[in-house]
Design a protein around this motif. Sequence first.
Motif, PDB file in Angstrom:
ATOM      1  N   VAL A   1       0.836  -1.202   0.000  1.00  0.00           N
ATOM      2  CA  VAL A   1       0.000   0.000   0.000  1.00  0.00           C
ATOM      3  C   VAL A   1       0.875   1.258   0.000  1.00  0.00           C
ATOM      4  O   VAL A   1       1.781   1.394   0.804  1.00  0.00           O
ATOM      5  N   ALA A   2       0.575   2.180  -0.903  1.00  0.00           N
ATOM      6  CA  ALA A   2       1.334   3.421  -0.967  1.00  0.00           C
ATOM      7  C   ALA A   2       0.737   4.490  -0.046  1.00  0.00           C
ATOM      8  O   ALA A   2       1.418   5.063   0.804  1.00  0.00           O
ATOM      9  N   ASP A   3      -0.538   4.750  -0.220  1.00  0.00           N
ATOM     10  CA  ASP A   3      -1.236   5.718   0.620  1.00  0.00           C
ATOM     11  C   ASP A   3      -1.960   4.934   1.705  1.00  0.00           C
ATOM     12  O   ASP A   3      -3.029   4.375   1.466  1.00  0.00           O
ATOM     13  N   ARG A   4      -1.383   4.925   2.886  1.00  0.00           N
ATOM     14  CA  ARG A   4      -1.818   3.969   3.927  1.00  0.00           C
ATOM     15  C   ARG A   4      -3.261   4.118   4.378  1.00  0.00           C
ATOM     16  O   ARG A   4      -3.845   3.152   4.838  1.00  0.00           O
ATOM     17  N   LEU A   5      -3.811   5.301   4.291  1.00  0.00           N
ATOM     18  CA  LEU A   5      -5.176   5.530   4.780  1.00  0.00           C
ATOM     19  C   LEU A   5      -6.171   5.787   3.651  1.00  0.00           C
ATOM     20  O   LEU A   5      -7.249   6.328   3.880  1.00  0.00           O
ATOM     21  N   ALA A   6      -5.807   5.380   2.457  1.00  0.00           N
ATOM     22  CA  ALA A   6      -6.702   5.548   1.306  1.00  0.00           C
ATOM     23  C   ALA A   6      -7.470   4.262   1.046  1.00  0.00           C
ATOM     24  O   ALA A   6      -6.858   3.216   0.803  1.00  0.00           O
ATOM     25  N   PRO A   7      -8.797   4.298   1.073  1.00  0.00           N
ATOM     26  CA  PRO A   7      -9.591   3.083   0.884  1.00  0.00           C
ATOM     27  C   PRO A   7      -9.292   2.349  -0.424  1.00  0.00           C
ATOM     28  O   PRO A   7      -9.304   1.112  -0.449  1.00  0.00           O
ATOM     29  N   LEU A   8      -8.995   3.088  -1.473  1.00  0.00           N
ATOM     30  CA  LEU A   8      -8.780   2.451  -2.770  1.00  0.00           C
ATOM     31  C   LEU A   8      -7.538   1.567  -2.800  1.00  0.00           C
ATOM     32  O   LEU A   8      -7.391   0.729  -3.690  1.00  0.00           O
ATOM     33  N   GLU A   9      -6.659   1.748  -1.835  1.00  0.00           N
ATOM     34  CA  GLU A   9      -5.434   0.952  -1.790  1.00  0.00           C
ATOM     35  C   GLU A   9      -5.678  -0.454  -1.254  1.00  0.00           C
ATOM     36  O   GLU A   9      -4.808  -1.306  -1.341  1.00  0.00           O
ATOM     37  N   TYR A  10      -6.844  -0.692  -0.665  1.00  0.00           N
ATOM     38  CA  TYR A  10      -7.119  -1.953   0.014  1.00  0.00           C
ATOM     39  C   TYR A  10      -8.095  -2.790  -0.791  1.00  0.00           C
ATOM     40  O   TYR A  10      -9.128  -2.302  -1.243  1.00  0.00           O
ATOM     41  N   SER A  11      -7.779  -4.068  -0.915  1.00  0.00           N
ATOM     42  CA  SER A  11      -8.564  -4.930  -1.789  1.00  0.00           C
ATOM     43  C   SER A  11      -9.505  -5.874  -1.075  1.00  0.00           C
ATOM     44  O   SER A  11     -10.437  -6.389  -1.684  1.00  0.00           O
ATOM     45  N   SER A  12      -9.298  -6.121   0.206  1.00  0.00           N
ATOM     46  CA  SER A  12     -10.135  -7.068   0.945  1.00  0.00           C
ATOM     47  C   SER A  12     -10.755  -6.359   2.127  1.00  0.00           C
ATOM     48  O   SER A  12     -10.038  -5.713   2.906  1.00  0.00           O
ATOM     49  N   TRP A  13     -12.062  -6.512   2.281  1.00  0.00           N
ATOM     50  CA  TRP A  13     -12.810  -5.759   3.272  1.00  0.00           C
ATOM     51  C   TRP A  13     -13.707  -6.661   4.097  1.00  0.00           C
ATOM     52  O   TRP A  13     -14.233  -7.672   3.598  1.00  0.00           O
ATOM     53  N   GLY A  14     -13.881  -6.270   5.359  1.00  0.00           N
ATOM     54  CA  GLY A  14     -14.855  -6.922   6.204  1.00  0.00           C
ATOM     55  C   GLY A  14     -16.233  -6.317   6.003  1.00  0.00           C
ATOM     56  O   GLY A  14     -16.401  -5.372   5.215  1.00  0.00           O
ATOM     57  N   GLN A  15     -17.203  -6.846   6.739  1.00  0.00           N
ATOM     58  CA  GLN A  15     -18.591  -6.410   6.584  1.00  0.00           C
ATOM     59  C   GLN A  15     -18.891  -5.118   7.342  1.00  0.00           C
ATOM     60  O   GLN A  15     -19.900  -4.469   7.070  1.00  0.00           O
ATOM     61  N   GLY A  16     -18.039  -4.782   8.274  1.00  0.00           N
ATOM     62  CA  GLY A  16     -18.246  -3.559   9.037  1.00  0.00           C
ATOM     63  C   GLY A  16     -18.914  -3.823  10.374  1.00  0.00           C
ATOM     64  O   GLY A  16     -19.620  -4.811  10.558  1.00  0.00           O
ATOM     65  N   THR A  17     -18.671  -2.926  11.306  1.00  0.00           N
ATOM     66  CA  THR A  17     -19.291  -2.997  12.628  1.00  0.00           C
ATOM     67  C   THR A  17     -19.646  -1.582  13.063  1.00  0.00           C
ATOM     68  O   THR A  17     -18.886  -0.638  12.856  1.00  0.00           O
ATOM     69  N   GLN A  18     -20.814  -1.445  13.650  1.00  0.00           N
ATOM     70  CA  GLN A  18     -21.323  -0.111  13.993  1.00  0.00           C
ATOM     71  C   GLN A  18     -20.782   0.338  15.340  1.00  0.00           C
ATOM     72  O   GLN A  18     -20.755  -0.426  16.312  1.00  0.00           O
ATOM     73  N   VAL A  19     -20.360   1.574  15.386  1.00  0.00           N
ATOM     74  CA  VAL A  19     -19.959   2.231  16.632  1.00  0.00           C
ATOM     75  C   VAL A  19     -20.861   3.441  16.822  1.00  0.00           C
ATOM     76  O   VAL A  19     -20.951   4.291  15.930  1.00  0.00           O
ATOM     77  N   THR A  20     -21.526   3.494  17.955  1.00  0.00           N
ATOM     78  CA  THR A  20     -22.429   4.608  18.250  1.00  0.00           C
ATOM     79  C   THR A  20     -22.027   5.231  19.570  1.00  0.00           C
ATOM     80  O   THR A  20     -21.926   4.538  20.583  1.00  0.00           O
ATOM     81  N   VAL A  21     -21.790   6.535  19.557  1.00  0.00           N
ATOM     82  CA  VAL A  21     -21.391   7.263  20.754  1.00  0.00           C
ATOM     83  C   VAL A  21     -22.456   8.302  21.043  1.00  0.00           C
ATOM     84  O   VAL A  21     -22.711   9.182  20.218  1.00  0.00           O
TER      85      VAL A  21
END
Length: 124
Positions: free
Chosen positions: A102-122
């Motif tokens: 990964v070149a741009d460490r915090l860029a979503p497009l650099e990542y190819s495998s993703w989880g389903q996500g988890t909700q955080v509510t504050v």
Amino acid sequence: QVHVAESGGGSVQAGGSLRLSCGVSGNTRRTNFIAWFRQFPGKEREGVAAIYTGDGTIYYADSVKGRFTLAQDNTKTTVNLQMNGLKPEDTAMYYCAAGYMVADRLAPLEYSSWGQGTQVTVSS
């Protein structure tokens, strides 16, 4: 193929803490970056923190520096995001992702495998 699975999340009051966990399995030889992203309703996904599993170098978004801590386990396939001092503006869906070279460490497009996500509510 790389599989990503998140756990943790939930609801907490402002100032509280939560821990998110991310496990990467499958062809982990094609993974050397693991990162957390979050997405607010109607907004683009944004990077929160990332780790280069090779040497443990960690990158944080300015918005979470000093409050969130990312760490990996000895297998380098599980990372935990400890979130302290949570604010209502941290409320979002949080996603874990795995990438390679990964070149741009915090860029979503650099990542190819993703989880389903988890909700955080504050709540305030």
